[in-house]
Design a protein around this motif. Structure first.
Motif, PDB file in Angstrom:
ATOM      1  N   ALA A  19     -12.077 -11.586  10.594  1.00 40.32           N
ATOM      2  CA  ALA A  19     -12.619 -12.684   9.792  1.00 40.32           C
ATOM      3  C   ALA A  19     -12.814 -12.220   8.353  1.00 40.32           C
ATOM      4  CB  ALA A  19     -13.944 -13.152  10.387  1.00 40.32           C
ATOM      5  N   ASP A  20     -12.309 -12.998   7.425  1.00 40.49           N
ATOM      6  CA  ASP A  20     -12.430 -12.718   5.983  1.00 40.49           C
ATOM      7  C   ASP A  20     -11.829 -11.385   5.554  1.00 40.49           C
ATOM      8  OD1 ASP A  20     -13.709 -15.170   5.506  1.00 40.49           O
ATOM      9  OD2 ASP A  20     -15.671 -14.327   6.025  1.00 40.49           O
ATOM     10  N   SER A  21     -10.900 -10.839   6.325  1.00 41.30           N
ATOM     11  CA  SER A  21     -10.287  -9.562   5.948  1.00 41.30           C
ATOM     12  C   SER A  21      -9.448  -9.681   4.685  1.00 41.30           C
ATOM     13  CB  SER A  21      -9.453  -9.000   7.100  1.00 41.30           C
ATOM     14  OG  SER A  21      -8.428  -9.886   7.466  1.00 41.30           O
ATOM     15  N   ILE A  22      -9.085 -10.901   4.291  1.00 37.54           N
ATOM     16  CA  ILE A  22      -8.285 -11.106   3.087  1.00 37.54           C
ATOM     17  C   ILE A  22      -9.019 -10.615   1.830  1.00 37.54           C
ATOM     18  CG2 ILE A  22      -9.055 -13.469   2.594  1.00 37.54           C
ATOM     19  CD1 ILE A  22      -6.089 -14.098   1.964  1.00 37.54           C
ATOM     20  N   ILE A  23     -10.343 -10.597   1.870  1.00 35.12           N
ATOM     21  CA  ILE A  23     -11.094 -10.157   0.686  1.00 35.12           C
ATOM     22  C   ILE A  23     -10.905  -8.674   0.405  1.00 35.12           C
ATOM     23  CG2 ILE A  23     -12.821 -11.976   0.892  1.00 35.12           C
ATOM     24  CD1 ILE A  23     -14.738  -9.870   2.032  1.00 35.12           C
ATOM     25  N   LYS A  24     -10.371  -7.932   1.361  1.00 31.00           N
ATOM     26  CA  LYS A  24     -10.139  -6.504   1.173  1.00 31.00           C
ATOM     27  C   LYS A  24      -8.805  -6.182   0.503  1.00 31.00           C
ATOM     28  CE  LYS A  24     -12.906  -5.098   5.118  1.00 31.00           C
ATOM     29  NZ  LYS A  24     -13.831  -4.107   4.627  1.00 31.00           N
ATOM     30  N   VAL A  25      -7.956  -7.184   0.318  1.00 27.28           N
ATOM     31  CA  VAL A  25      -6.609  -6.942  -0.205  1.00 27.28           C
ATOM     32  C   VAL A  25      -6.613  -6.192  -1.541  1.00 27.28           C
ATOM     33  CG1 VAL A  25      -4.483  -8.053  -1.021  1.00 27.28           C
ATOM     34  CG2 VAL A  25      -5.536  -8.787   1.120  1.00 27.28           C
ATOM     35  N   PRO A  26      -7.371  -6.616  -2.552  1.00 28.67           N
ATOM     36  CA  PRO A  26      -7.359  -5.861  -3.811  1.00 28.67           C
ATOM     37  C   PRO A  26      -7.795  -4.401  -3.636  1.00 28.67           C
ATOM     38  CG  PRO A  26      -8.326  -8.012  -4.174  1.00 28.67           C
ATOM     39  CD  PRO A  26      -8.180  -7.848  -2.681  1.00 28.67           C
ATOM     40  N   SER A  27      -8.805  -4.159  -2.827  1.00 31.66           N
ATOM     41  CA  SER A  27      -9.263  -2.773  -2.656  1.00 31.66           C
ATOM     42  C   SER A  27      -8.247  -1.935  -1.881  1.00 31.66           C
ATOM     43  CB  SER A  27     -10.635  -2.722  -1.985  1.00 31.66           C
ATOM     44  OG  SER A  27     -10.568  -3.218  -0.669  1.00 31.66           O
ATOM     45  N   LEU A  28      -7.469  -2.556  -1.004  1.00 28.28           N
ATOM     46  CA  LEU A  28      -6.417  -1.815  -0.293  1.00 28.28           C
ATOM     47  C   LEU A  28      -5.347  -1.340  -1.270  1.00 28.28           C
ATOM     48  CD1 LEU A  28      -6.061  -4.063   2.881  1.00 28.28           C
ATOM     49  CD2 LEU A  28      -7.113  -1.801   2.745  1.00 28.28           C
ATOM     50  N   PHE A  29      -4.945  -2.204  -2.193  1.00 29.62           N
ATOM     51  CA  PHE A  29      -3.983  -1.785  -3.213  1.00 29.62           C
ATOM     52  C   PHE A  29      -4.592  -0.746  -4.145  1.00 29.62           C
ATOM     53  CE2 PHE A  29      -1.793  -5.746  -2.082  1.00 29.62           C
ATOM     54  CZ  PHE A  29      -0.511  -5.247  -1.942  1.00 29.62           C
ATOM     55  N   ARG A  30      -5.854  -0.920  -4.482  1.00 27.56           N
ATOM     56  CA  ARG A  30      -6.555   0.044  -5.329  1.00 27.56           C
ATOM     57  C   ARG A  30      -6.555   1.415  -4.661  1.00 27.56           C
ATOM     58  NH1 ARG A  30     -10.891  -2.831  -5.975  1.00 27.56           N
ATOM     59  NH2 ARG A  30     -10.254  -3.795  -7.906  1.00 27.56           N
ATOM     60  N   GLY A  31      -6.780   1.432  -3.344  1.00 25.93           N
ATOM     61  CA  GLY A  31      -6.783   2.682  -2.598  1.00 25.93           C
ATOM     62  C   GLY A  31      -5.430   3.378  -2.565  1.00 25.93           C
ATOM     63  N   LEU A  32      -4.365   2.616  -2.744  1.00 27.01           N
ATOM     64  CA  LEU A  32      -3.019   3.183  -2.810  1.00 27.01           C
ATOM     65  C   LEU A  32      -2.638   3.601  -4.227  1.00 27.01           C
ATOM     66  CD1 LEU A  32      -1.198   0.599  -0.511  1.00 27.01           C
ATOM     67  CD2 LEU A  32      -1.674   2.998   0.029  1.00 27.01           C
ATOM     68  N   GLY A  33      -3.555   3.388  -5.154  1.00 24.91           N
ATOM     69  CA  GLY A  33      -3.288   3.742  -6.548  1.00 24.91           C
ATOM     70  C   GLY A  33      -2.668   2.606  -7.345  1.00 24.91           C
ATOM     71  N   GLY A  34      -2.616   1.414  -6.751  1.00 28.82           N
ATOM     72  CA  GLY A  34      -2.037   0.265  -7.435  1.00 28.82           C
ATOM     73  C   GLY A  34      -2.962  -0.290  -8.496  1.00 28.82           C
ATOM     74  N   LYS A  35      -2.365  -0.852  -9.529  1.00 28.81           N
ATOM     75  CA  LYS A  35      -3.133  -1.484 -10.602  1.00 28.81           C
ATOM     76  C   LYS A  35      -2.620  -2.885 -10.906  1.00 28.81           C
ATOM     77  CE  LYS A  35      -4.269   2.850 -12.772  1.00 28.81           C
ATOM     78  NZ  LYS A  35      -4.215   3.693 -13.954  1.00 28.81           N
ATOM     79  N   ARG A  36      -1.327  -3.078 -10.716  1.00 28.35           N
ATOM     80  CA  ARG A  36      -0.693  -4.365 -11.003  1.00 28.35           C
ATOM     81  C   ARG A  36       0.105  -4.764  -9.774  1.00 28.35           C
ATOM     82  NH1 ARG A  36       0.427  -5.765 -16.339  1.00 28.35           N
ATOM     83  NH2 ARG A  36       2.593  -6.123 -15.795  1.00 28.35           N
TER      84      ARG A  36
END
Length: 85
Positions: A19-36
């Motif tokens: 439930a509401d796992s979609i809110i973690k998407v930005p932090s998952l990319f952040r954890g991979l070193g993503g910025k854009r």
């Protein structure tokens, strides 16, 4: 490098669900070193899931993480399979 044409590619797959796992998407990319982030989808998901992901990035937008574009012109797998039968 092999001259036989043989190679192996291994990609680790991680599934996040709940439930509401979609809110973690930005932090998952952040954890991979993503910025854009560029979101690639088909038109069928554009009005539903794609808009939800865009909303999450809007709420979590900052200098270290941005959704910089959406490309929703990918042909769905189902349409490809139907055209070949």
């Amino acid at each position: 490098m092999s001259t036989s044409g043989y190679f192996t590619y291994n990609m680790r797959t991680v599934v996040h669900s709940g439930a509401d796992s979609i809110i973690k998407v930005p932090s998952l990319f952040r954890g991979l070193g993503g910025k854009r982030v560029l979101l690639v989808s088909d038109e069928g998901l554009e009005k539903g899931l794609v808009n939800r992901v865009k909303d999450v990035f809007t709420l979590n937008n900052g200098p270290d993480m941005q959704l910089v574009g959406v490309y929703a012109k990918v042909t769905p797998d189902v349409a490809q399979n139907q055209s070949t039968t």
